[in-house]
Design a protein around this motif. Structure first.
Motif, PDB file in Angstrom:
ATOM      1  N   HIS A   1       0.840  -1.195   0.000  1.00 20.52           N
ATOM      2  CA  HIS A   1       0.000   0.000   0.000  1.00 20.52           C
ATOM      3  C   HIS A   1       0.879   1.251   0.000  1.00 20.52           C
ATOM      4  N   THR A   2       0.508   2.213  -0.844  1.00 15.92           N
ATOM      5  CA  THR A   2       1.252   3.470  -0.948  1.00 15.92           C
ATOM      6  C   THR A   2       0.659   4.512  -0.007  1.00 15.92           C
ATOM      7  N   HIS A   3       1.379   5.619   0.120  1.00 18.72           N
ATOM      8  CA  HIS A   3       0.875   6.753   0.905  1.00 18.72           C
ATOM      9  C   HIS A   3      -0.474   7.215   0.353  1.00 18.72           C
ATOM     10  N   LYS A   4      -0.573   7.295  -0.965  1.00 22.12           N
ATOM     11  CA  LYS A   4      -1.812   7.787  -1.580  1.00 22.12           C
ATOM     12  C   LYS A   4      -2.988   6.865  -1.271  1.00 22.12           C
TER      13      LYS A   4
ATOM     14  N   THR B   1      -7.468  -7.181   2.667  1.00 23.17           N
ATOM     15  CA  THR B   1      -6.116  -6.656   2.792  1.00 23.17           C
ATOM     16  C   THR B   1      -5.722  -5.893   1.536  1.00 23.17           C
ATOM     17  N   GLU B   2      -6.169  -6.369   0.383  1.00 21.00           N
ATOM     18  CA  GLU B   2      -5.784  -5.753  -0.894  1.00 21.00           C
ATOM     19  C   GLU B   2      -6.522  -4.451  -1.179  1.00 21.00           C
ATOM     20  N   THR B   3      -7.758  -4.334  -0.724  1.00 24.76           N
ATOM     21  CA  THR B   3      -8.604  -3.213  -1.152  1.00 24.76           C
ATOM     22  C   THR B   3      -8.984  -2.267  -0.024  1.00 24.76           C
ATOM     23  N   VAL B   4      -8.643  -2.602   1.200  1.00 22.43           N
ATOM     24  CA  VAL B   4      -9.079  -1.869   2.384  1.00 22.43           C
ATOM     25  C   VAL B   4     -10.618  -1.876   2.402  1.00 22.43           C
ATOM     26  N   ALA B   5     -11.259  -0.817   2.864  1.00 21.62           N
ATOM     27  CA  ALA B   5     -12.716  -0.816   2.989  1.00 21.62           C
ATOM     28  C   ALA B   5     -13.386  -0.735   1.631  1.00 21.62           C
ATOM     29  N   VAL B   6     -14.362  -1.622   1.408  1.00 23.09           N
ATOM     30  CA  VAL B   6     -15.124  -1.639   0.148  1.00 23.09           C
ATOM     31  C   VAL B   6     -16.554  -1.188   0.395  1.00 23.09           C
TER      32      VAL B   6
ATOM     33  N   PHE C   1      -6.866   1.073  -3.539  1.00 23.07           N
ATOM     34  CA  PHE C   1      -6.494  -0.339  -3.618  1.00 23.07           C
ATOM     35  C   PHE C   1      -4.969  -0.474  -3.639  1.00 23.07           C
ATOM     36  N   MET C   2      -4.515  -1.679  -3.343  1.00 23.76           N
ATOM     37  CA  MET C   2      -3.073  -1.933  -3.249  1.00 23.76           C
ATOM     38  C   MET C   2      -2.350  -1.616  -4.565  1.00 23.76           C
ATOM     39  N   LYS C   3      -1.049  -1.378  -4.426  1.00 23.32           N
ATOM     40  CA  LYS C   3      -0.191  -1.219  -5.596  1.00 23.32           C
ATOM     41  C   LYS C   3       0.014  -2.565  -6.287  1.00 23.32           C
ATOM     42  N   GLY C   4      -0.014  -3.625  -5.500  1.00 23.09           N
ATOM     43  CA  GLY C   4       0.146  -4.973  -6.025  1.00 23.09           C
ATOM     44  C   GLY C   4       0.749  -5.876  -4.966  1.00 23.09           C
TER      45      GLY C   4
END
Length: 549
Positions: A209-212, A340-345, A404-407
């Motif tokens: 996960h990035t700062h953004k 974990t990949e997308t945080v809150a949906v 969402f995650m960077k990857g």
């Protein structure tokens, strides 16, 4: 409820102004927001480890983080470096992470009782120079480092002295002169936090996960959490390496509210912690809430101080939800769908037009996963054809969003793995779901946990929900046992409440009376004293399948 044959792209029902997403590092956002509240909360704790009593005050956080950052920089930590941590500590890890982010680095934590070989794999991936440990994890980490033939500085964040480590107190007492000041951080691309998936479908993956990502998520809810006062404390049961504690601790630092953390969850101590600290909010995994909802202790104490209980991590069944509502009548109980990949949906929002319970297209009663969070889009695709579906149609859920995650981490310096995103940026959640006529999301189950009986799809959680309606049942897990003729047979493993009895025949009949033939327990039913959990404190269905199939 009426459906439509036309496909649909679903969008958030929550208002959000995209121009209000600041393009800044996470620490600038957090400390800038905190300064607005510091006059009122300086003497209040930000993080409290309920197992040890250790705490850090809001008035100490920024200065302490800068001192620790200076101490790290003095010892060679630089922008782009990754700090790895394997410890039960809550408070020092929280400060250490802020210090790393100030320096433009990233952090990655791990489940504390992995084998040294798994620690070695994760250390190899991040190529870390620093590892935070405590007296209970240091030996496993030393073995992992030896296996990796790697040189690392070990930082002891625990309360007991550990030989051959750098003590956290040495960093905290640094004079601050080595702190480089503003670091040139690219919020959109620079990684902030690498969290592990729960490993429920295989080896844990590192999610970048990035700062953004994180600033975008927090800014989306700024209107919701700003101005709620300073007495909205939250009790968390997740480990210090989980995405949930990372997000909640960031949000609560910004708004000046206290997070009580249970670093070592023990069922028999949980209600003691609740009654001692009297939080206004609790966050629970359904696996924990299933036990809590059926606990006789709920009738013995006054829990009127609790105003909100949020549930996330896996599908919640209607029976458990209603038991929780009865056990905590003064609390609003909501569900959150996240990963974990997308945080809150999505999150359930209490409104007259949005019922908390609904029915799937094939008649299963379900608990709402709420409405999409700001800046989230979703679509439902047919499981077999991939066709875009409309409302009240079950299919695989795909989502698109800004946080969402960077990857997935491959290894430091290499481009992340984004194979779960398509060319348009849609993320394949792997979950079966549908949207109802009001625009609410209902998540049924992971595709990988469903199985077939002949040509019929069987949803384990639907059968589990029926079993958990029985007053003697504490918890249940249903698996598909391979069978040459039928493809699979549904089998249940059941944990009974202490002091309760019920026959296998009675539970088999309960399911047979309420569900169609292809959802019957043809594989039988087996009683167990307990069911294993994954590292993310969900039912470990992979382990259960190996144990009982």
């Amino acid at each position: 409820m009426g459906g439509t044959d036309d496909g649909e792209i679903f969008k958030s029902l929550m208002p959000c102004d995209p121009s209000k997403i600041p393009n800044v590092p996470v620490t600038d956002y957090l400390f800038g927001f905190l300064k607005k509240h510091l006059h009122a909360v300086a003497d209040n704790p930000w993080l409290v480890d309920v197992c040890t009593g250790k705490r850090v005050l809001f008035g100490e956080v920024e200065e302490l983080a800068r001192k620790v950052a200076s101490g790290l920089a003095r010892r060679g930590f630089a922008k782009g470096d990754i700090l790895y941590f394997v410890s039960y500590d809550i408070v020092n890890i929280g400060i250490l992470q802020l210090a790393v982010w100030l320096l433009g680095g990233a952090t990655r934590g791990s489940f504390q009782i992995e084998q040294p070989e798994e620690f070695r794999r994760q250390i190899d991936q991040v190529q870390c120079k620093f590892v935070a440990v405590d007296s209970e994890t240091v030996q496993s980490i030393k073995k992992a480092i030896a296996l990796a033939d790697y040189e690392c500085t070990l930082i002891n964040v625990g309360d007991s002295q550990v030989q051959d480590t750098l003590e956290f107190s040495d960093l905290a007492n640094d004079d601050g002169t080595a702190f480089p000041g503003a670091t040139d951080i690219d919020p959109e691309n620079d990684v902030l936090f690498i969290c592990n998936t729960s490993g429920s479908t295989g080896t844990p993956k590192g999610v970048m996960h990035t700062h953004k990502n994180i600033v975008s998520m927090m800014a989306s809810f700024e209107g919701k959490f700003a101005g709620n006062g300073y007495d909205e404390s939250m009790l968390l049961t997740s480990g210090n390496f989980a995405i949930s504690i990372f997000l909640v601790s960031c949000v609560y630092l910004a708004i000046g509210n206290t997070v009580y953390c249970i670093g070592r969850y023990k069922k028999e101590e949980y209600l003691d912690h609740v009654l001692k600290y009297k939080p206004k909010k609790m966050s629970l995994y359904p696996y924990i809430s299933s036990w809590l909802a059926r606990s006789a202790e709920l009738q013995k104490h006054d829990f009127s101080f609790l105003k909100e209980i949020s549930l996330g991590g896996s599908v919640m069944d209607p029976t458990t939800m209603r038991l929780l509502q009865k056990g905590f009548p003064d609390a609003e109980i909501t569900t959150i769908y996240a990963s974990t990949e997308t945080v809150a949906v999505s999150i359930y929002v209490k409104r007259p037009e949005l019922p908390q319970f609904g029915y799937s297209p094939d008649g299963e009663e379900m608990v709402s996963s709420g409405i999409l969070c700001p800046r989230i889009q979703a679509k439902i695709l047919d499981l077999e054809t991939g066709k875009l579906l409309g409302r009240n149609k079950l299919g695989k859920l795909h989502i698109k969003g800004m946080h969402f995650m960077k990857g997935y981490l491959v290894e430091k310096g290499k481009e992340p793995n984004r194979s779960c995103f398509d060319e348009e940026g849609w993320f394949d959640t792997g979950d079966v779901a549908f949207f109802d006529s009001t625009g609410q999301l209902f998540v049924r189950e992971r595709v990988s946990f469903m199985f077939k009986y002949y040509m019929h799809f069987v949803n384990p959680t639907e059968i589990e929900a029926i079993l958990q309606e029985h007053p003697a049942v504490q918890m249940a897990c249903v698996i598909g046992v391979p069978n040459k003729e039928t493809t699979n047979l549904a089998k249940a493993i059941v944990v009974l409440k202490e002091g309760n009895t019920v026959s296998e025949e009675e539970l088999l009949k309960l399911v047979a009376d309420k569900l169609p033939f292809y959802k019957h327990l043809y594989g039988g039913l087996q009683f167990a004293d307990s069911l294993p959990e994954s590292k993310g404190r969900k039912l470990d269905r992979v382990a259960i399948l190996k144990m009982y199939s």
